[in-house]
Design a protein around this motif. Structure first.
Motif, short mmCIF file in Angstrom:
data_model
loop_
_atom_site.label_atom_id
_atom_site.label_comp_id
_atom_site.label_asym_id
_atom_site.label_seq_id
_atom_site.Cartn_x
_atom_site.Cartn_y
_atom_site.Cartn_z
N ALA A 110 0.85 -1.18 0.00
CA ALA A 110 0.00 0.00 0.00
C ALA A 110 0.89 1.24 0.00
O ALA A 110 2.05 1.20 0.43
CB ALA A 110 -0.91 -0.01 1.23
N GLU A 111 0.35 2.36 -0.47
CA GLU A 111 1.15 3.59 -0.56
C GLU A 111 1.63 4.03 0.82
O GLU A 111 2.71 4.59 0.95
CB GLU A 111 0.31 4.69 -1.19
N THR A 112 0.86 3.76 1.84
CA THR A 112 1.23 4.19 3.19
C THR A 112 2.27 3.27 3.83
O THR A 112 2.75 3.55 4.93
CB THR A 112 -0.01 4.23 4.09
N ALA A 113 2.61 2.15 3.17
CA ALA A 113 3.53 1.18 3.76
C ALA A 113 4.80 0.99 2.94
O ALA A 113 5.58 0.08 3.20
CB ALA A 113 2.83 -0.17 3.93
N GLU A 114 5.04 1.86 1.96
CA GLU A 114 6.18 1.66 1.08
C GLU A 114 7.52 1.88 1.78
O GLU A 114 8.56 1.46 1.28
CB GLU A 114 6.06 2.59 -0.13
N ASN A 115 7.51 2.53 2.93
CA ASN A 115 8.76 2.77 3.67
C ASN A 115 9.04 1.71 4.72
O ASN A 115 10.03 1.81 5.45
CB ASN A 115 8.71 4.14 4.35
#
Length: 262
Positions: A112-117
């Motif tokens: 997900a975009e919020t978990a790419e880091n």
């Protein structure tokens, strides 16, 4: 004849009359706690987690069952059920990095975009090595927790039921297959009271099949109303398309419901 024999004879006459009058269909609601687990030591997420301990979860299945009586002892049945499966990979470690892209992401997960880091590893030592060159500030603290995989399906079984005991209290054996259509797919990280969604697994097949076998217990309240309790084992045939090691999923459920004959 004894009174008991006379009652049995009357019940048999009622059953024959019911069957000859066309009352062969039955339907009713069904609900079950379902335990999902797997045989083997592999991982459905990544080869790095093959050695991690894993645990299955208990979720619920609910839906509508329909049956047709082919003969006094043999019935074919189907229906539609919504079922959820849960599976945990324990003792995982994760942290955040401003450059956690490419080789540090798990290939079997669409992030997900919020978990790419987020960077995830099977051990704290490995995590420190993997992220050392990416996050030189080392300000992000490592956390340990559980990676939870949640899968939801619409299940359409096609099964045969054969009566071993056909009386007020009945016993029957069940065998057949199920088609499972994927509708929910989530991978989460949980540490304490904190839960973060990573994304979804990309190695889960949209259509999955299972081989089913079970024993059914039934109690006949009347000619049209019956209570069923059925422990059923279901062996998953092709849940995942890319799995490291030996990972063979299965489910055990205790299905309870009331069927109405018409």
């Amino acid at each position: 004849k004894s009174l008991y024999e006379e009652i049995q004879a009357m019940e048999e006459k009622e059953k024959v009359a019911s069957r000859t009058s066309g009352n062969r269909w039955s339907a009713g609601p069904s609900i079950a706690p379902v335990y999902f687990d797997a045989l083997g030591t592999g991982s459905p997420v990544s080869s790095m987690f093959s050695a991690n301990s894993k645990s299955g979860n208990v979720n619920m299945s609910y839906g509508l069952s329909v049956a047709y009586e082919i003969s006094p002892k043999l019935s074919v049945r189907s229906g539609v059920h919504k079922v959820d499966y849960g599976y945990n990979t324990n003792d995982v470690f994760f942290t955040s990095s401003l450059s956690a892209f490419g080789e540090n992401q798990i290939a079997n997960i669409n992030y997900a975009e919020t978990a790419e880091n987020i960077v995830v590893s099977s051990s704290n030592a490995t995590l420190n090595l993997d992220t050392k060159s990416f996050d030189v500030s080392a300000r992000s603290a490592n956390r340990s927790g559980v990676m939870a995989q949640q899968l939801g399906y619409l299940e359409v079984p096609v099964e045969l039921s054969y009566a071993l005991i056909d009386s007020k209290f009945g016993v029957h054996v069940i065998g057949g297959v199920s088609s499972l259509f994927l509708v929910d797919n989530d991978v989460d990280l949980t540490s304490g009271n904190l839960t973060t969604q990573i994304g979804e697994a990309n190695n889960v097949n949209d259509l999955n099949f299972s081989a089913n076998f079970g024993i059914g217990l039934g109690y006949q309240f009347s000619q049209k109303l019956k209570l069923n309790v059925e422990p059923v084992f279901k062996y998953q045939l092709n849940t995942f398309s890319n799995v490291d090691g030996t990972f063979n999923p299965y489910t055990i459920g205790v299905y309870s419901g009331i069927s109405f004959k018409f």
